[in-house]
Every structure is written in C-alpha cells, then in structure tokens.
Design a protein around this motif. Structure first.
Motif, PDB file in Angstrom:
ATOM      1  N   GLN A   1       4.653 -17.819  -3.921  1.00 47.73           N
ATOM      2  CA  GLN A   1       5.340 -16.835  -4.767  1.00 47.73           C
ATOM      3  C   GLN A   1       4.413 -16.329  -5.864  1.00 47.73           C
ATOM      4  OE1 GLN A   1       9.510 -17.578  -6.047  1.00 47.73           O
ATOM      5  NE2 GLN A   1       8.725 -17.605  -8.129  1.00 47.73           N
ATOM      6  N   GLU A   2       3.709 -17.258  -6.499  1.00 47.28           N
ATOM      7  CA  GLU A   2       2.779 -16.899  -7.574  1.00 47.28           C
ATOM      8  C   GLU A   2       1.592 -16.096  -7.029  1.00 47.28           C
ATOM      9  OE1 GLU A   2       2.947 -19.257 -11.101  1.00 47.28           O
ATOM     10  OE2 GLU A   2       4.660 -18.043 -10.503  1.00 47.28           O
ATOM     11  N   ARG A   3       1.067 -16.539  -5.897  1.00 49.40           N
ATOM     12  CA  ARG A   3      -0.092 -15.854  -5.319  1.00 49.40           C
ATOM     13  C   ARG A   3       0.247 -14.398  -5.013  1.00 49.40           C
ATOM     14  NH1 ARG A   3      -2.020 -13.685  -1.101  1.00 49.40           N
ATOM     15  NH2 ARG A   3      -0.100 -14.006   0.091  1.00 49.40           N
ATOM     16  N   ARG A   4       1.412 -14.184  -4.411  1.00 44.54           N
ATOM     17  CA  ARG A   4       1.793 -12.817  -4.062  1.00 44.54           C
ATOM     18  C   ARG A   4       1.935 -11.945  -5.300  1.00 44.54           C
ATOM     19  NH1 ARG A   4       6.540 -13.257   0.575  1.00 44.54           N
ATOM     20  NH2 ARG A   4       5.421 -14.602   2.045  1.00 44.54           N
TER      21      ARG A   4
ATOM     22  N   ARG B   1       0.834  -1.216   0.000  1.00 42.97           N
ATOM     23  CA  ARG B   1       0.000   0.000   0.000  1.00 42.97           C
ATOM     24  C   ARG B   1       0.860   1.254   0.000  1.00 42.97           C
ATOM     25  NH1 ARG B   1      -3.106  -2.896   3.841  1.00 42.97           N
ATOM     26  NH2 ARG B   1      -2.126  -1.684   5.526  1.00 42.97           N
ATOM     27  N   GLU B   2       1.896   1.264   0.860  1.00 43.26           N
ATOM     28  CA  GLU B   2       2.754   2.454   0.942  1.00 43.26           C
ATOM     29  C   GLU B   2       3.522   2.669  -0.354  1.00 43.26           C
ATOM     30  OE1 GLU B   2       5.186   1.832   4.367  1.00 43.26           O
ATOM     31  OE2 GLU B   2       3.581   2.344   5.790  1.00 43.26           O
TER      32      GLU B   2
ATOM     33  N   SER C   1       9.302 -14.449 -13.053  1.00 39.77           N
ATOM     34  CA  SER C   1       8.099 -14.221 -13.851  1.00 39.77           C
ATOM     35  C   SER C   1       7.781 -12.744 -14.001  1.00 39.77           C
ATOM     36  CB  SER C   1       6.905 -14.949 -13.214  1.00 39.77           C
ATOM     37  OG  SER C   1       6.774 -14.580 -11.842  1.00 39.77           O
ATOM     38  N   ILE C   2       6.977 -12.446 -15.006  1.00 35.81           N
ATOM     39  CA  ILE C   2       6.496 -11.089 -15.263  1.00 35.81           C
ATOM     40  C   ILE C   2       4.985 -11.180 -15.407  1.00 35.81           C
ATOM     41  CG2 ILE C   2       6.647  -9.062 -16.764  1.00 35.81           C
ATOM     42  CD1 ILE C   2       9.395 -10.163 -17.704  1.00 35.81           C
ATOM     43  N   TRP C   3       4.274 -10.304 -14.700  1.00 38.23           N
ATOM     44  CA  TRP C   3       2.821 -10.353 -14.614  1.00 38.23           C
ATOM     45  C   TRP C   3       2.213  -9.043 -15.112  1.00 38.23           C
ATOM     46  CZ3 TRP C   3       0.399 -14.609 -11.956  1.00 38.23           C
ATOM     47  CH2 TRP C   3       1.310 -15.540 -11.444  1.00 38.23           C
ATOM     48  N   ALA C   4       1.140  -9.150 -15.870  1.00 36.95           N
ATOM     49  CA  ALA C   4       0.383  -7.972 -16.283  1.00 36.95           C
ATOM     50  C   ALA C   4      -0.498  -7.514 -15.124  1.00 36.95           C
ATOM     51  CB  ALA C   4      -0.477  -8.297 -17.492  1.00 36.95           C
ATOM     52  N   GLU C   5      -0.982  -6.286 -15.206  1.00 38.21           N
ATOM     53  CA  GLU C   5      -1.788  -5.747 -14.111  1.00 38.21           C
ATOM     54  C   GLU C   5      -3.132  -6.449 -13.951  1.00 38.21           C
ATOM     55  OE1 GLU C   5      -2.034  -2.567 -17.451  1.00 38.21           O
ATOM     56  OE2 GLU C   5      -0.623  -4.091 -16.741  1.00 38.21           O
ATOM     57  N   ASP C   6      -3.528  -7.243 -14.937  1.00 38.84           N
ATOM     58  CA  ASP C   6      -4.765  -8.027 -14.785  1.00 38.84           C
ATOM     59  C   ASP C   6      -4.510  -9.375 -14.112  1.00 38.84           C
ATOM     60  OD1 ASP C   6      -3.518  -9.517 -16.753  1.00 38.84           O
ATOM     61  OD2 ASP C   6      -5.070  -9.209 -18.273  1.00 38.84           O
ATOM     62  N   GLY C   7      -3.269  -9.630 -13.705  1.00 35.92           N
ATOM     63  CA  GLY C   7      -2.944 -10.861 -13.007  1.00 35.92           C
ATOM     64  C   GLY C   7      -2.545 -12.016 -13.898  1.00 35.92           C
TER      65      GLY C   7
ATOM     66  N   ILE D   1      -0.382  -8.656  -6.004  1.00 35.48           N
ATOM     67  CA  ILE D   1       0.188  -7.316  -6.123  1.00 35.48           C
ATOM     68  C   ILE D   1      -0.201  -6.688  -7.454  1.00 35.48           C
ATOM     69  CG2 ILE D   1       2.359  -6.030  -6.334  1.00 35.48           C
ATOM     70  CD1 ILE D   1       3.532  -8.158  -4.352  1.00 35.48           C
ATOM     71  N   ALA D   2      -0.105  -7.465  -8.531  1.00 31.83           N
ATOM     72  CA  ALA D   2      -0.446  -6.927  -9.854  1.00 31.83           C
ATOM     73  C   ALA D   2      -1.886  -6.427  -9.902  1.00 31.83           C
ATOM     74  CB  ALA D   2      -0.219  -7.997 -10.915  1.00 31.83           C
ATOM     75  N   THR D   3      -2.808  -7.214  -9.377  1.00 32.15           N
ATOM     76  CA  THR D   3      -4.229  -6.852  -9.482  1.00 32.15           C
ATOM     77  C   THR D   3      -4.639  -5.791  -8.468  1.00 32.15           C
ATOM     78  OG1 THR D   3      -4.811  -8.753  -8.082  1.00 32.15           O
ATOM     79  CG2 THR D   3      -4.893  -9.063 -10.469  1.00 32.15           C
ATOM     80  N   SER D   4      -4.009  -5.792  -7.292  1.00 32.92           N
ATOM     81  CA  SER D   4      -4.379  -4.796  -6.279  1.00 32.92           C
ATOM     82  C   SER D   4      -3.733  -3.448  -6.550  1.00 32.92           C
ATOM     83  CB  SER D   4      -4.012  -5.294  -4.878  1.00 32.92           C
ATOM     84  OG  SER D   4      -2.617  -5.498  -4.756  1.00 32.92           O
ATOM     85  N   ALA D   5      -2.473  -3.457  -6.985  1.00 35.97           N
ATOM     86  CA  ALA D   5      -1.776  -2.206  -7.295  1.00 35.97           C
ATOM     87  C   ALA D   5      -2.049  -1.741  -8.717  1.00 35.97           C
ATOM     88  CB  ALA D   5      -0.270  -2.369  -7.085  1.00 35.97           C
TER      89      ALA D   5
END
Length: 250
Positions: A173-176, A149-150, A209-215, A180-184
């Motif tokens: 690791q994957e869950r986090r 959040r910060e 790994s690299i994740w898009a903002e949609d998770g 983060i991608a979807t919440s931020a």
C-alpha cells in the motif's frame, strides 16, 4: 489553473463500519464534520464494507438515507468521496457535496473475485474541487501503471483513492502511494479500510495517508476504525508548505 484556490484542505478517513447503512452513514457524516476539509476521501466500499453480496446503493432511491452526508458536506463546504456498490453493478466512488450525490467513478481494474460480481468501469475519471483537478482510483487501480498513466494524462493536481488491504499488505500500500506521487508528481490522498470486513479481510491495514509529490508522508492515520488524517496542500510554494494532523473519531 486560473480561478483555482491557492490551498486545498484534504483528508483521508477510515470510519467505523457500524453494521447497518443508517449508522454507517452517520459515522461518515460525523467524520466529514470533524475533518472540516475541502475534500475527504473514504475507503473502497466504505458505506457497505468490502462484501460482494452487499445491497447496491442507489444515489436517487436512497437519497433520504444518504441525506446526512449531503448535510455534513454543506456544513463544511466540502466534497466527500465515499465508496459504494452501485447499479451496473459496479464498485464506485460516489461524490457528495451540498448539491447532492453522483457516481463519479466506476472501478476499472477489478480483482478476480470482483470480476465475478461487478462490471468494470469505462475509464479514468477526474473531478473538480475548487479548481483543483482530482484524479480518482480504487484499490487495484493503484497498482496498474496504465491506469496511472492514463489518469495523469488527463491533467491532475491530486490523486485520490480508496483501498482495502490486508494488514500484511501495508508495505505494498505504501509502495504504491509513494510511486504514484513521485511518478505523477502530484500529492496522493489514500483512504484505507480499517477494522474487519468481508471476503476474508478480517485484519485490514488502515493507516490512511497523504503523500507529497516528492514521495514524503505528510499525514497518516493509525490502524483503528474512526481515525482520519488531514493536510493542507498549497500551490507554488516551497516543499515545506504543507501542515498535517491526525485524529481519531470514536
């Protein structure tokens, strides 16, 4: 952001821990050149391995030893985020570019074992990469909601983190990363240690790994040392805007 590049080439790598600092630096430099990205992220304590007794890295005193990293970044016109124990002592993310090295972030949320050997950092940190605001985190930070959040409140375009996890912690690791991608609502570039290292981490997760903002996952490396994955992030274009590739470097 005015003046920001419309695309950002990112990579997450898991170089082999060769044994001595000179050889491990060389492995990092080779991967920087092979990935040829604007930003490449390496795992937690990537230069020394995950060891509480590793010699501290001094970005000024050890500049000659670390020079191959600077030269590699200059060759690809990119920035590397490497993991190292630094004065404090702290677990840190060291930023490397053509101009040199600097400590960009000190880990805030230490594990119980780490807290006996290292000091916590002052707080979240953001760096600029071609006009993109990149938020920094190290391992346990990724599981702390307050830290996310910060960091998000500082205004970030990308979340970059280096981690070390046991192989049986891959699901976490994957869950986090996905959370983060979807919440931020930003892409996440996660570099995960591969191969054996210290403090009981004989079988690590790898699979940077690299994740898009949609998770969704847009780039993934395998389980072995020497692998990396890349992706191209674009601004204000449809969801299928990114391309990705994974490679090995042995």
């Amino acid at each position: 952001m005015t003046g920001a590049a419309s695309i950002l080439r990112v990579a997450a790598g898991q170089p082999a821990l060769v044994g001595d600092l000179d050889s491990t630096v060389a492995a990092h430099a080779a991967m920087i050149r092979a990935a040829a990205s604007d930003l490449i992220v390496f795992p937690e304590l990537s230069l020394t391995g995950y060891r509480f007794d590793a010699a501290l890295v001094d970005v000024l005193r050890d500049r000659a030893v670390l020079r191959p990293l600077i030269d590699a970044c200059a060759d690809v016109h990119g920035i590397a985020l490497v993991g190292a124990p630094v004065g404090g002592p702290s677990i840190a993310t060291v930023q490397v570019d053509a101009d040199g090295l600097r400590i960009a972030y000190r880990k805030v949320n230490l594990g119980a074992g780490e807290a006996q050997h290292f000091q916590r950092g002052a707080g979240p940190a953001v760096i600029d990469v071609h006009g993109w605001r990149v938020g920094l985190a190290i391992c346990r930070d990724t599981g702390i909601e307050q830290h996310t959040r910060e960091l998000t409140a500082l205004g970030i375009d990308v979340y970059a983190c280096g981690v070390v996890h046991h192989r049986n912690e891959l699901d976490e690791q994957e869950r986090r990363a996905q959370h983060i991608a979807t919440s931020a609502k930003v892409p996440v570039v996660l570099a995960s240690f591969a191969g054996p290292t210290g403090e009981g981490y004989a079988d690590t997760a790898g699979q940077s790994s690299i994740w898009a903002e949609d998770g969704s996952v847009i780039g993934r490396a395998g389980e072995e040392p020497g692998e990396f994955t890349t992706a191209i992030l674009r601004r204000q274009v449809p969801a299928d805007r990114r391309t990705h590739r994974s490679r090995s470097l042995h």
